[in-house]
Design an enzyme around this catalytic site. Sequence first.
Site, PDB file in Angstrom:
ATOM      1  N   LYS A  79     -40.154 -49.868  25.470  1.00  0.00           N
ATOM      2  CA  LYS A  79     -39.947 -48.860  24.431  1.00  0.00           C
ATOM      3  C   LYS A  79     -39.653 -47.523  25.077  1.00  0.00           C
ATOM      4  O   LYS A  79     -40.267 -47.162  26.073  1.00  0.00           O
ATOM      5  CB  LYS A  79     -41.219 -48.806  23.564  1.00  0.00           C
ATOM      6  CG  LYS A  79     -41.250 -47.728  22.499  1.00  0.00           C
ATOM      7  CD  LYS A  79     -42.504 -47.860  21.614  1.00  0.00           C
ATOM      8  CE  LYS A  79     -42.685 -46.648  20.719  1.00  0.00           C
ATOM      9  NZ  LYS A  79     -43.939 -46.719  19.923  1.00  0.00           N
TER      10      LYS A  79
ATOM     11  N   ASP B 190     -48.832 -50.619  21.184  1.00  0.00           N
ATOM     12  CA  ASP B 190     -47.840 -49.759  21.821  1.00  0.00           C
ATOM     13  C   ASP B 190     -48.554 -48.875  22.837  1.00  0.00           C
ATOM     14  O   ASP B 190     -49.199 -47.893  22.475  1.00  0.00           O
ATOM     15  CB  ASP B 190     -47.124 -48.892  20.776  1.00  0.00           C
ATOM     16  CG  ASP B 190     -46.172 -49.702  19.877  1.00  0.00           C
ATOM     17  OD1 ASP B 190     -46.465 -50.900  19.636  1.00  0.00           O
ATOM     18  OD2 ASP B 190     -45.161 -49.141  19.418  1.00  0.00           O
TER      19      ASP B 190
ATOM     20  N   LYS C 196     -37.381 -51.357  22.072  1.00  0.00           N
ATOM     21  CA  LYS C 196     -37.664 -50.476  20.939  1.00  0.00           C
ATOM     22  C   LYS C 196     -37.312 -49.031  21.278  1.00  0.00           C
ATOM     23  O   LYS C 196     -38.057 -48.362  21.986  1.00  0.00           O
ATOM     24  CB  LYS C 196     -39.149 -50.580  20.544  1.00  0.00           C
ATOM     25  CG  LYS C 196     -39.541 -49.643  19.396  1.00  0.00           C
ATOM     26  CD  LYS C 196     -40.996 -49.810  18.990  1.00  0.00           C
ATOM     27  CE  LYS C 196     -41.413 -48.723  17.996  1.00  0.00           C
ATOM     28  NZ  LYS C 196     -42.858 -48.791  17.661  1.00  0.00           N
TER      29      LYS C 196
END
Lengths: 315, 485
Positions: free
Chosen positions: A215, A152, A251
């Site tokens: 995300k 991430d 996400k």
Amino acid sequence: MPTITPAFADVTASDSALRRFLHGLPGVDAVGLEARAGSLGTRSIKTTAKAYAIDLAISMIDLTTLEGADTPGKVRALAAKALRPDPTDRTTPATAAVCVYSDMAETAVAALAGSGVKVASVATAFPAGRASLAVKLADTRDAVAAGADEIDMVIDRGAFLAGHYLKVYEEIRAVKEAAGAARLKVIFETGELSTYDNIRRASWLGMIAGADFIKTSTGKVGVNATPANTLLMLEAVRDFRAQTGVQVGVKPAGGIRTSKDAVKFLVLVNETVGADWLDSHWFRFGASSLLNDLLMQRQKLSTGRYSGPDYVTVD
Amino acid sequence: MASVFEYAPAPESRAVVDIAPSYGLFIDGEFTEAAGGKVFKTVSPSTEEVLAEVAQASAEDIDRAVKAARKAFGKWSALPGTERAKYLFRIARIIQERSRELAVLETLDNGKPIRETRDTDLPLVAAHFFYYAGWADKLGHAGLGADPRPLGVAGQIIPWNFPLLMLAWKIAPALATGNTVVLKPAETTPLSALFFADICRQAGLPKGVVNIVTGDGGTGAALVSHPDIDKIAFTGSTAVGKAIAREIAGTDKRATLELGGKGANIVFDDAPVDQAVEGIVTGIFFNQGQVCCAGSRLLVQESVHDEVLESLKRRLSTLRVGDPLDKNTDLGAINSAEQLARITALAETGEAEGAERWSPACDLPSSGYWFAPTLFTNVTQAHTIARDEIFGPVLSVLTFRTPEEAVAKANNTQYGLSAGIWTEKGSRILAVAARLRAGVVWANTFNKFDPTSPFGGYKESGYGREGGRHGLEAYLAPSSPEGER
């Protein structure tokens, strides 16, 4: 470098070409976007649909601990929770992943070995992203070396807001290369990008650069995932697949704490991109406290009464 | 692996509303039978179930109602504005308290989804009463002179598409300005007006200030031609509006007419596409398209036609058609068999004239009145479905090349009620809006209503304005010398 979608080779040829492309994307009307997200939020999800949504939401959680105080013990406890969210009911699905800092990845990997629950590691000087590219790449390689399945990363919001899109693009490409086989989630920190036009541009920038997931947030700023910014990103992955055939995951992270909220996000997925994204491979929740609320709702559905916080595990 | 997220039924409970087997006329504060004893049935359009029997008012009943309103007018108009405001505030609060009951009732009698009655109709109904309650003691500041006077007895005839909301649009300004009213709800949707009569009693409104007479077109005609009516407020079809204008010509009666429309929703190539698609859907599928200001003509710039149509079709495939009481229903039933026949016939004309018809796959219930969301492409100005008001979930898609052409096509209609503009360019919004002959022009939105905003039409869409300060003018005679007639 990993190959990029040939359709975008000309777009990324120069900073000005990239700017022209991103600024040529359709604008976003904030009032209309929020109204649509709000209207989908009024869907009434009951009984069988609710049971389905709760289990799906549990299976989509990246169970997260990103604190300075994280210890191996804390990470192992979280891993145990991810594997068996409700020790009293083994039909409860496991979460999708555990999400930790890169120095904790090794602990998480050991705890989850062979389980199918992934290890996601934040990297690239999370959460601010204020470090040199060399440091960011080293951080990424550390996480991969420790066995992380997913990375991430955060984008350089400063560069983005200064209009240096090519710099952001190249950084994502470099991290993607360093991540190797690990799936790359690209965090925009939508609360800092501030406008919906920026979020749409960042989404396309990330996808062109090879993001496997886009995300919303780090969870470390004031505004994190919202129904509106997630709806916008869902529209982006939908349009990107229509244009390129490449599917990218989404996400939302931060601020999703209740089952009711989680179900609203799943309704957004269902009615914007449909069944193809209703799977933990393509949609995740970055959350920690959400899981226990989902478990309490799940117990309520199976027993007919509310249990309470003493009947779910605190980790 | 990926699976399908099916929503379980989520019906709103019918138990919150108690519908009596029969209803009389509400005249002079009492429910009474019609003079001739005639009744008619009102049915639920989604199931064809008979909901109740309702009295059919004759000319004799209208006369009674008008006399009651005339008798009440003296005291009511003499009340200080602050006192009239108290009644209106009270009514607004009771509507809020009973909103769930009224929403379910409206959905049962009209066929529209509970999501709309709950989230749109009822909040707007209450807001309208609150808004005009606020004006009641400030009429001297409405730009109509220091002491504008009420007109007297208003005869009000409302349609079936927003029964309670149209009642609010009519009654709230009339009472705030000191008029008394005789209101006739539509034949197919009388129930919410009769419940409103009960709310008037609950609020302690003086007898005769509000009278509700149910019936058909004949009842409406008797109301229009009654000699002691000072003002007619009508919302409905252009044909009936014209008949009313003819009937009252040469009399002292004033009129506001809110009639049909064929609104153009103009999408430029720089529009926010996803939100424009939502606006197109809201424009024509809100209330099953049974909206006078519906965006029933989509004018899309040719350069983005394919992209917009693809997005629109994908979006229509997610519309949920069915049980109006289910909280997840987006499209409910058509209000009556008669209206369904009209929509069906016009859609067939569209096909016969060569337009290309498309509907998403959707299962329609076997009983009740249903029409699938439909769009027609390859439509030109010469097609009947581009000119006639369909008043149903049917969208006609036309294209244009330049802003000039968009304006010309948008204005090329006998109507002039509403229009929408979709573009990210502010200067274009202002330039185009100024040239559209439509009472309401929405920019980057559609079918948004607010009690502070005047609403009304040009050309065959009628005259007069409802809502906002302008809405007061329809019920007041200016006190200035030039206002004396």
